[in-house]
Write a protein that holds these residues in place. Structure first.
Motif, short mmCIF file in Angstrom:
data_model
loop_
_atom_site.label_atom_id
_atom_site.label_comp_id
_atom_site.label_asym_id
_atom_site.label_seq_id
_atom_site.Cartn_x
_atom_site.Cartn_y
_atom_site.Cartn_z
N LEU A 1 20.96 10.21 4.15
CA LEU A 1 21.88 12.09 4.26
C LEU A 1 23.17 12.49 4.56
O LEU A 1 22.83 13.42 3.54
CB LEU A 1 20.74 12.41 6.21
CG LEU A 1 20.65 13.66 6.28
CD1 LEU A 1 19.65 15.07 5.53
CD2 LEU A 1 20.61 14.26 8.13
N VAL A 2 24.23 11.87 5.10
CA VAL A 2 24.97 11.59 5.21
C VAL A 2 25.46 11.38 4.01
O VAL A 2 26.97 12.09 3.67
CB VAL A 2 25.55 10.42 6.74
CG1 VAL A 2 27.28 10.42 6.40
CG2 VAL A 2 25.05 10.26 7.46
N CYS A 3 25.14 10.87 3.47
CA CYS A 3 25.55 10.38 1.45
C CYS A 3 24.96 10.99 0.23
O CYS A 3 25.35 11.38 -0.49
CB CYS A 3 25.25 9.01 1.54
SG CYS A 3 26.10 7.54 2.19
N GLY A 4 24.03 12.20 0.86
CA GLY A 4 23.23 13.16 0.25
C GLY A 4 23.31 14.50 0.66
O GLY A 4 24.40 14.93 0.92
N PRO A 5 22.31 14.68 0.83
CA PRO A 5 22.27 16.68 1.27
C PRO A 5 23.35 16.46 2.33
O PRO A 5 23.84 18.09 1.71
CB PRO A 5 20.48 16.63 1.78
CG PRO A 5 19.97 15.57 1.68
CD PRO A 5 21.05 14.37 1.13
N MET A 6 23.58 16.12 3.79
CA MET A 6 24.62 16.68 4.15
C MET A 6 25.85 16.10 3.69
O MET A 6 26.97 17.65 4.22
CB MET A 6 25.05 15.80 5.88
CG MET A 6 25.39 16.37 6.88
SD MET A 6 25.82 14.51 7.89
CE MET A 6 23.56 14.53 9.10
N LEU A 7 26.68 15.63 2.90
CA LEU A 7 27.59 15.75 2.30
C LEU A 7 27.73 17.28 1.72
O LEU A 7 28.59 18.14 1.19
CB LEU A 7 28.27 13.90 1.48
CG LEU A 7 29.04 14.33 0.47
CD1 LEU A 7 30.27 14.38 1.83
CD2 LEU A 7 29.21 12.89 -0.07
N ASP A 8 26.48 16.96 1.12
CA ASP A 8 26.81 18.56 -0.27
C ASP A 8 26.71 19.63 0.62
O ASP A 8 27.80 20.42 0.37
CB ASP A 8 25.47 18.54 -1.11
CG ASP A 8 25.10 18.02 -1.64
OD1 ASP A 8 26.19 16.63 -2.11
OD2 ASP A 8 24.35 16.94 -2.24
N ALA A 9 25.85 19.48 1.57
CA ALA A 9 26.01 21.46 2.57
C ALA A 9 27.68 21.41 3.22
O ALA A 9 28.39 22.11 3.14
CB ALA A 9 25.62 21.06 3.89
#
Ligand SMILES: N=CN[C@@H](CCC(=O)O)C(=O)O
Ligand SMILES: [Zn+2]
Length: 407
Positions: free
Chosen positions: A176-184
């Motif tokens: 999550l940290v490397c994917g959608p959360m980073l994008d947000a």
């Protein structure tokens, strides 16, 4: 002179520039024009200006550059602090307490609290601040923390990788940290950090976070070697991080690796290829009863140092850089000039905002030179030595931040 209001500060007893030549001028003057410094030199040669401030022999330094803080939080951890003072060890798990309180707070409350902490820092001479996210620990709350930080401080660091939240699977959370959360968070941040430590993120998880954030175009920083020897420093070096912070437990190989990153840097001119700054956080070290970071050994090995307050509710609930400078001199064996340099120029270097690689100095903070941002800290004292000589005495007399008098 341009059409902007100019201010002459004259009769400065000691002007500690922390510029490329490390100049310390006696009987000096500075002219501020708009938000920049337009002249420095002997008071007897100062040009006239619209306004005049008589320093009456006081010392002037660059404003503190606090390159490590965690200002976006709600709640209180006094009980944890008391338990620690009674002998309990600090552990990363305390972060979860703040996460609960932070998630429960409204946007307005978080903004008010963060702005209050910034004001407290500025009132003590800090003129440029970084803050991390890291108490949201879910997509919505990390994005909210990043947005509030972007509206409150000068530089924002994404620290979704602060702690695996209660109930989450560590590998899934790292995804999550490397994917959608980073994008947000991406629109609000320019840096990323990871707490690489026992009880937080493993070497492998940290490597994944650093890779994803680097690929997203973020500059990197690492919380490393705070609670024991570990892979944090070596990871920071491997990834070319701008800084590795805490650095309490260092092996000879760690110090050598950090020193190696400064091989292409000319410390006398502040030019060349930046390495990885070692950021020491002495207030945190005292508050967690960890050994003070080996700042003396790092400087002697050729590593560039920063000193920061690490204001956060768990390990260091202070924004006083003066306290850090005092401790660095009295307990870490830095000279006053080295300690002030680490808390001004060093912080700027850790944030890529020193002037060395920026010919016109447009983006420069942390040193007093023509063209740099007019961030000045006047002391109630004739020299910076008083910061160590008079520990605990509030010595801030006046503060200019981007040319505006704040204190
Ligand atoms: N070490 C990790 N993060 C913070 C402390 C966080 C907390 O305990 O709330 C620090 O820099 O010390
Ligand atoms: Zn921290």
């Amino acid at each position: 002179m341009s059409g902007q209001t100019s201010t002459l500060i004259s009769n400065i007893g000691e002007l500690m520039t922390q510029d490329a030549e490390h100049r310390v001028l006696k009987d000096a003057a500075v002219v501020i024009e708009g938000e920049r410094i337009s002249w420095i030199g002997p008071a007897s040669e100062a040009p006239s200006a619209d306004e005049h401030v008589d320093a009456e022999g006081r010392a002037v330094l660059p404003g503190w550059v606090d390159s490590h803080s965690h200002l976006i939080f709600a709640g209180d951890r006094t009980a944890e602090f008391e338990a620690r003072m009674a002998g309990q060890r600090y552990s990363a798990g305390g972060i979860a307490v703040t996460t609960g309180a932070t998630r429960a707070a409204s946007d307005e409350e978080l903004t008010r609290l963060a702005a209050g902490r910034v004001a407290e820092a500025v009132s003590q001479g800090t003129t440029y601040l970084e803050s991390k996210t890291g108490y949201g620990l879910d997509l919505e709350n990390e994005a909210r923390s990043a947005r509030i930080a972007a509206a409150t401080v000068d530089e924002v660091t994404y620290l979704g990788a602060h702690l695996v939240p209660a109930g989450a699977d560590a590998e899934e959370y790292t995804d999550l940290v490397c994917g959608p959360m980073l994008d947000a968070v991406r629109p609000y941040v320019s840096w990323a950090d990871v707490f690489c430590e026992r009880g937080a993120f493993t070497e492998d998880q940290s490597r994944r976070v650093l890779t994803a954030c680097r690929d997203a175009g973020l500059g990197l920083r690492v919380h490393g070697n705070q609670l024991g020897e570990g892979p944090g420093v070596q990871l920071a070096v491997e990834f070319g991080a701008a800084s590795v912070d805490h650095v309490n437990y260092l092996s000879a190989a760690d110090i050598e690796a950090l020193a190696g990153t400064w091989g292409g840097w000319d410390a006398s001119t502040g030019t060349g290829t930046r390495g990885t700054v070692a950021t020491c956080l002495p207030a945190c070290d005292l508050s967690t009863r960890q050994p003070l970071a080996p700042g003396r050994a790092l400087i002697d090995a050729g590593v560039q140092l920063a000193l920061a307050a690490n204001c956060n509710p768990g390990t260091s609930y202070t924004s006083s850089i003066a306290f850090c400078v005092t401790t660095a001199v009295l307990q870490m064996h830095l000279s006053v000039h080295e300690a002030v340099r680490a808390a001004t120029y060093g912080g700027a270097l850790a944030l890529g905002r020193e002037s060395g690689n920026d010919v016109d100095g447009e983006r420069a903070v942390g040193s007093i030179a023509v063209g740099h941002r007019a961030d000045l800290h006047m002391l109630k004292a004739p020299s910076a030595t008083h910061l160590a000589y008079r520990p605990g005495i509030p010595l801030t007399f006046a503060v200019w931040r981007a040319g505006v008098r704040e204190v």
